[in-house]
Design an enzyme around this catalytic site. Structure first.
Site, PDB file in Angstrom:
ATOM      1  N   ASP A 223       3.114 -10.760   6.906  1.00 46.98           N
ATOM      2  CA  ASP A 223       2.486  -9.757   6.047  1.00 46.98           C
ATOM      3  C   ASP A 223       1.431 -10.432   5.190  1.00 46.98           C
ATOM      4  OD1 ASP A 223       2.116  -7.183   5.094  1.00 46.98           O
ATOM      5  OD2 ASP A 223       3.525  -7.442   3.453  1.00 46.98           O
TER       6      ASP A 223
ATOM      7  N   HIS B  18      -6.163  -4.363  -4.567  1.00 48.20           N
ATOM      8  CA  HIS B  18      -4.720  -4.440  -4.814  1.00 48.20           C
ATOM      9  C   HIS B  18      -4.358  -5.745  -5.507  1.00 48.20           C
ATOM     10  CE1 HIS B  18      -0.414  -4.157  -4.225  1.00 48.20           C
ATOM     11  NE2 HIS B  18      -0.418  -5.303  -3.583  1.00 48.20           N
TER      12      HIS B  18
ATOM     13  N   GLU C  90       4.356   0.335  -0.028  1.00 46.42           N
ATOM     14  CA  GLU C  90       3.087  -0.343   0.206  1.00 46.42           C
ATOM     15  C   GLU C  90       2.485   0.242   1.474  1.00 46.42           C
ATOM     16  OE1 GLU C  90       3.470  -4.621  -2.049  1.00 46.42           O
ATOM     17  OE2 GLU C  90       3.444  -4.621   0.148  1.00 46.42           O
TER      18      GLU C  90
ATOM     19  N   GLU D 277       0.209   0.220   4.406  1.00 45.49           N
ATOM     20  CA  GLU D 277      -0.432  -0.882   5.116  1.00 45.49           C
ATOM     21  C   GLU D 277      -0.828  -0.463   6.528  1.00 45.49           C
ATOM     22  OE1 GLU D 277       1.582  -4.606   4.880  1.00 45.49           O
ATOM     23  OE2 GLU D 277       2.338  -4.264   2.847  1.00 45.49           O
TER      24      GLU D 277
ATOM     25  N   ASP E  51       5.602  -1.047   3.814  1.00 42.81           N
ATOM     26  CA  ASP E  51       6.362  -2.249   3.485  1.00 42.81           C
ATOM     27  C   ASP E  51       7.090  -2.004   2.164  1.00 42.81           C
ATOM     28  OD1 ASP E  51       7.334  -4.840   3.617  1.00 42.81           O
ATOM     29  OD2 ASP E  51       5.618  -5.671   2.554  1.00 42.81           O
TER      30      ASP E  51
ATOM     31  N   ARG F  31      10.409  -4.046  -6.645  1.00 41.53           N
ATOM     32  CA  ARG F  31       9.583  -4.813  -7.580  1.00 41.53           C
ATOM     33  C   ARG F  31      10.417  -5.589  -8.599  1.00 41.53           C
ATOM     34  NH1 ARG F  31       4.992  -5.122  -4.708  1.00 41.53           N
ATOM     35  NH2 ARG F  31       4.034  -3.076  -4.352  1.00 41.53           N
TER      36      ARG F  31
ATOM     37  N   GLN G 199      11.754  -8.574  -6.832  1.00 44.13           N
ATOM     38  CA  GLN G 199      10.628  -9.464  -6.549  1.00 44.13           C
ATOM     39  C   GLN G 199      10.231 -10.267  -7.787  1.00 44.13           C
ATOM     40  OE1 GLN G 199       7.238  -7.363  -5.021  1.00 44.13           O
ATOM     41  NE2 GLN G 199       6.038  -9.202  -4.644  1.00 44.13           N
TER      42      GLN G 199
ATOM     43  N   LYS H 276      11.644  -7.641  -0.077  1.00 40.85           N
ATOM     44  CA  LYS H 276      10.880  -7.006   0.990  1.00 40.85           C
ATOM     45  C   LYS H 276      11.575  -7.042   2.350  1.00 40.85           C
ATOM     46  CE  LYS H 276       6.283  -7.681  -1.012  1.00 40.85           C
ATOM     47  NZ  LYS H 276       5.649  -6.382  -0.753  1.00 40.85           N
TER      48      LYS H 276
ATOM     49  N   THR I 262      11.063  -2.541   6.719  1.00 42.07           N
ATOM     50  CA  THR I 262       9.633  -2.266   6.801  1.00 42.07           C
ATOM     51  C   THR I 262       9.455  -1.203   7.878  1.00 42.07           C
ATOM     52  OG1 THR I 262       9.017  -4.528   6.180  1.00 42.07           O
ATOM     53  CG2 THR I 262       7.348  -3.207   7.300  1.00 42.07           C
TER      54      THR I 262
ATOM     55  N   GLU J  68       0.771   0.319  -8.633  1.00 45.16           N
ATOM     56  CA  GLU J  68      -0.606   0.495  -9.094  1.00 45.16           C
ATOM     57  C   GLU J  68      -0.844   1.912  -9.619  1.00 45.16           C
ATOM     58  OE1 GLU J  68      -3.595  -1.581  -6.264  1.00 45.16           O
ATOM     59  OE2 GLU J  68      -1.772  -1.194  -5.110  1.00 45.16           O
TER      60      GLU J  68
END
Length: 409
Positions: free
Chosen positions: A113, A120, A186, A188, A220, A224, A227, A240, A244, A345
């Site tokens: 990834d 971003h 996420e 992607e 994905d 948070r 993480q 993560k 996915t 975001e």
């Protein structure tokens, strides 16, 4: 221009004769096999082409055959679906998409990834390192990435169990263990490798299309809070690796000729191996829906690093490719507030809750929330190439579907 298909194709269908994406399906009480989507139908390729390569539970055998074969099969399928004289022999190989079950279309070898969106990366940097330069020093010199967990790639429609792990809430010294409270998305774009390479060799940017078969959509999922506690110094791990999601249809690169575009202007010098002379940026328009509500439209055309550059960097040290290798772009975000590809975001790490049209608000995902990502790209003569969608619903309990199965059509 590709002629019209004799198969009825609704006006809003993502799967016209210009697209012809590949997937793995099973008819009711039948084995898995490779098919191509056309309108609201799926063409059984083993039956239509008389080729046992497609009577298999993954695309891998076909992927390994290489670009010349990929192009020939696409031409053969186009002829079957657009020549009315071929209809009597081909029509029995069609299944209604509503009557089949879709599966993960390839057996993944490795999963990488990337972190290829400048917008971003800068947004995350501003949140996590306020008052400092938002991008790390190497960001514009190489595509940053990490190795993910191929075994937890799941097809669209698989329920996503909220992950558990260690977190350390602000103002505390001792970590706690429990379910993630900052579960995120996420949006992607993913790339499926067909032909491999020998260990000790590398793939140049100009050889991208000889190795990458096609493109799909990816979510994905990211915890948070897990993480934030675990990622220094080695990067993403449990935050993560739990799941996915991958869309069930792979759009071949040959369908995206009209979507190719130059990447954004470079503001730092590139090493020679990253100089993309064939402009492998892609003009893809993504849409993110949360519980059916449109919340963002990220543009892939704004991505700083192209998929060809990602592949070149991934192999420049001599790392080999294998059929079924899979890599994703990282979160796709644009410059506007409504173009951000993650809730982190969109809500600025929970400080600015997102208000949905039904009056509810979100900072991060709640149990029962469903996220759907879709995308289109320019096709010939003003048409649009569709990618279908990747969908997942958050649950607090065990998954209720196999990790490779879906009932999403």
């Amino acid at each position: 221009m590709t002629p019209d298909s004799w198969v009825p194709v609704p006006d809003n269908s993502p799967f016209t004769p210009h697209t012809l994406p590949y997937g793995v399906f099973a008819p009711e009480d039948g084995p898995r096999r490779v098919g191509v989507a056309i309108g609201d139908h799926v063409l059984d390729l083993a039956r239509a082409l008389g080729d046992d390569t497609f009577a298999r539970p993954t695309l891998n055998a076909f992927l390994a055959q290489g670009r010349t074969r990929w192009q020939q099969v696409r031409a053969d399928i186009t002829a079957l679906l657009t020549d009315a004289a071929r209809r009597p022999d081909t029509e029995p190989a069609l299944h209604r998409a509503a009557d089949v079950r879709m599966y993960l279309p390839f057996e993944a070898a490795d999963y990488v990834d990337f972190y290829a969106s400048e917008h971003h990366a800068a947004n995350i940097g501003r949140m996590l390192r306020p008052g400092q330069e938002p991008l790390t020093p190497q960001w514009k010199h190489l595509p940053i990435g990490y190795h993910g967990r191929a075994g937890t790639l799941v097809v669209s429609g698989t329920e996503i169990n909220r992950p558990w792990g260690q977190t350390r809430p602000a103002g505390t010294e001792t970590p706690s263990f429990g379910p993630s409270r900052k579960l995120d998305i996420e949006a992607e774009v993913g790339f499926v490798v067909g032909t491999g390479t020998a260990l000790g060799t590398s793939v140049g940017v100009d050889d991208f299309a000889d190795h990458v078969f096609g493109v799909c959509l990816v979510n994905d999922w990211s915890a948070r809070d897990l993480q934030a506690w675990e990622y220094v110094p080695l990067g993403p791990f449990l935050a993560k690796s739990f799941a996915t999601s991958v869309s069930p249809w792979i759009v071949p690169l040959d369908a995206l000729r009209h979507a190719r575009t130059a990447p954004p202007a470079r503001t730092a010098p590139l090493q020679d191996y990253l100089r993309d002379g064939k402009d492998w940026g892609l003009d893809l328009s993504l849409e993110i829906r949360l519980n059916g509500h449109l919340v963002a439209r990220p543009p892939f055309t704004s991505m700083y690093w192209t998929p060809a550059q990602m592949l070149a960097h991934m192999t420049v040290n001599g790392a080999s490719l294998r059929t079924g290798d899979f890599y994703a772009s990282g979160t796709v975000s644009g410059p506007g507030p409504d173009q951000r590809g993650s809730l982190m975001e969109l809500t600025w790490n929970g400080q600015e809750p997102l208000t949905l049209p039904d009056g509810t608000t979100r900072t991060f995902l709640e149990d029962g929330d469903e996220v759907t990502i879709s995308a289109t790209a320019p096709g010939p003569d003003g048409t649009r190439i569709g990618f279908g969608q990747v969908t997942g619903r958050i649950t607090a309990g065990p998954r209720t579907a196999p990790a490779d199965a879906t009932e999403t059509r």
